[in-house]
Design a protein around this motif. Structure first.
Motif: not given
Length: 161
Positions: A39-41, A55-68, A94-98
């Motif tokens: 997932v993330f390296n 956070i590359k490879g994920t839907p996680l971002r702090l640069d916009n208004d990403t919500k849960m 996700i795929k053994n990564q927390h």
């Protein structure tokens, strides 16, 4: 016949000269891809994205208004949820990564990713931290990239300044 011999000699000399000029770079790529997860390296592109709050490879971002709700749309409901009134903590495996997402007043303010990298690998990839110590902190324009050790594993913590 003399022309053929001259051409063959010229080709041999050129091959010899070009072989002498070929140097194999012994310099190690400090920001190579040391893949540990699916997932993330940590790699050069990942570091550039972290500096932008992504956070590359994920839907996680702090640069916009990403919500849960945006994360849940892609990853589904979290495996863990801790309610601390105004602060919420969500956990995904996700795929053994927390992954841990911290939210305050419906705004994601920090993301944590569990890593299978050693201290030396992190320092080799990330370089010298902004602040020395057992916690590696890299202050960027709008974000703080931090590495801490939790229960024998390193964790990346990306947060807004």
């Amino acid at each position: 016949m003399k022309i053929v011999n001259l051409l063959i000699t010229l080709i041999v000399v050129l091959l010899f000269i070009s072989g002498c000029n070929t140097q194999v770079s012994k310099e190690k790529n400090k920001v190579g891809d040391i893949s540990k997860h699916s997932v993330f390296n940590l790699d050069a592109e990942t570091i550039k994205n972290l500096e932008k709050g992504i956070i590359k490879g994920t839907p996680l971002r702090l640069d916009n208004d990403t919500k849960m709700s945006d994360v849940e749309r892609i990853w589904g409901k979290p495996n863990e949820h801790f309610d601390h009134e105004d602060n919420q903590t969500y956990g995904y495996t996700i795929k053994n990564q927390h992954f841990i997402i911290n939210e305050e007043m419906k705004e994601i303010y920090s993301i944590q990713v569990e890593l299978d990298y050693s201290k030396d690998e992190i320092l080799e990839i990330m370089g010298k931290p902004t602040e020395p110590g057992n916690i590696f902190i890299y202050e960027k324009e709008n974000y703080i990239i931090q590495f801490e050790k939790f229960h024998n594993k390193w964790r990346l913590i990306l947060s807004k300044k």
